[in-house]
Scaffold this motif. Structure first.
Motif, PDB file in Angstrom:
ATOM      1  N   GLU A  70       0.835  -1.196   0.000  1.00 45.84           N
ATOM      2  CA  GLU A  70       0.000   0.000   0.000  1.00 45.84           C
ATOM      3  C   GLU A  70       0.870   1.245   0.000  1.00 45.84           C
ATOM      4  OE1 GLU A  70      -1.754   1.489   4.150  1.00 45.84           O
ATOM      5  OE2 GLU A  70      -1.958  -0.653   3.836  1.00 45.84           O
ATOM      6  N   TYR A  71       0.328   2.325  -0.531  1.00 45.29           N
ATOM      7  CA  TYR A  71       1.035   3.580  -0.653  1.00 45.29           C
ATOM      8  C   TYR A  71       0.968   4.313   0.672  1.00 45.29           C
ATOM      9  CZ  TYR A  71       2.172   8.294  -2.185  1.00 45.29           C
ATOM     10  OH  TYR A  71       2.752   9.509  -2.310  1.00 45.29           O
ATOM     11  N   VAL A  72       2.120   4.778   1.138  1.00 40.65           N
ATOM     12  CA  VAL A  72       2.185   5.501   2.397  1.00 40.65           C
ATOM     13  C   VAL A  72       2.657   6.907   2.098  1.00 40.65           C
ATOM     14  CG1 VAL A  72       3.224   5.622   4.687  1.00 40.65           C
ATOM     15  CG2 VAL A  72       2.694   3.412   3.655  1.00 40.65           C
ATOM     16  N   ASP A  73       1.799   7.894   2.403  1.00 39.28           N
ATOM     17  CA  ASP A  73       2.152   9.297   2.217  1.00 39.28           C
ATOM     18  C   ASP A  73       2.982   9.737   3.411  1.00 39.28           C
ATOM     19  OD1 ASP A  73       2.294  11.707   1.010  1.00 39.28           O
ATOM     20  OD2 ASP A  73       0.352  12.406   1.717  1.00 39.28           O
ATOM     21  N   TYR A  74       3.981  10.552   3.201  1.00 40.32           N
ATOM     22  CA  TYR A  74       4.800  10.995   4.306  1.00 40.32           C
ATOM     23  C   TYR A  74       4.937  12.515   4.255  1.00 40.32           C
ATOM     24  CZ  TYR A  74       8.657  11.586   1.027  1.00 40.32           C
ATOM     25  OH  TYR A  74       9.443  11.982   0.009  1.00 40.32           O
ATOM     26  N   GLU A  75       5.231  13.073   5.405  1.00 40.01           N
ATOM     27  CA  GLU A  75       5.491  14.497   5.493  1.00 40.01           C
ATOM     28  C   GLU A  75       6.925  14.691   5.935  1.00 40.01           C
ATOM     29  OE1 GLU A  75       2.787  16.534   8.042  1.00 40.01           O
ATOM     30  OE2 GLU A  75       1.033  15.635   7.097  1.00 40.01           O
ATOM     31  N   GLU A  76       7.538  15.746   5.395  1.00 45.58           N
ATOM     32  CA  GLU A  76       8.913  16.010   5.747  1.00 45.58           C
ATOM     33  C   GLU A  76       8.935  16.765   7.083  1.00 45.58           C
ATOM     34  OE1 GLU A  76      12.585  18.479   3.859  1.00 45.58           O
ATOM     35  OE2 GLU A  76      11.238  17.406   2.483  1.00 45.58           O
TER      36      GLU A  76
END
Length: 93
Positions: free
Chosen positions: A85-91
């Motif tokens: 699954e695609y995991v969105d991340y924040e910097e």
């Protein structure tokens, strides 16, 4: 009968080799422009013939006033469910 090499024979051989080398070099200087002109003319004729053949094919395929729309068929997008699954991340600063 055994023949031995002489110094004069060696010099004569070297002289013949040098004369042939410089003779070919001189002849190439004289005839190279004519050879290049001939080769370029032949290539120009060949490419011109191919271009003319392409133009004739294009004219026979399309008539004047005819509209042709070429469309690529849509492909079915297949997703691979086993990838994960695609995991969105924040910097984070």
């Amino acid at each position: 009968m055994v023949q031995t090499a002489s110094f004069i024979g060696f010099l004569r051989t070297i002289l013949i080799i040098l004369l042939v080398y410089y003779g070919i070099k001189l002849l190439m200087r004289i005839f190279a422009p004519y050879l290049m002109r001939y080769m370029s003319k032949k290539m120009q004729e060949r490419f011109g013939g191919q271009f003319q053949q392409y133009q004739n094919n294009q004219q026979t395929q399309q008539r004047e006033g005819e509209t042709v729309i070429d469309k690529m068929p849509e492909r079915q997008k297949s997703s691979n469910k086993t990838v994960g699954e695609y995991v969105d991340y924040e910097e984070i600063d």
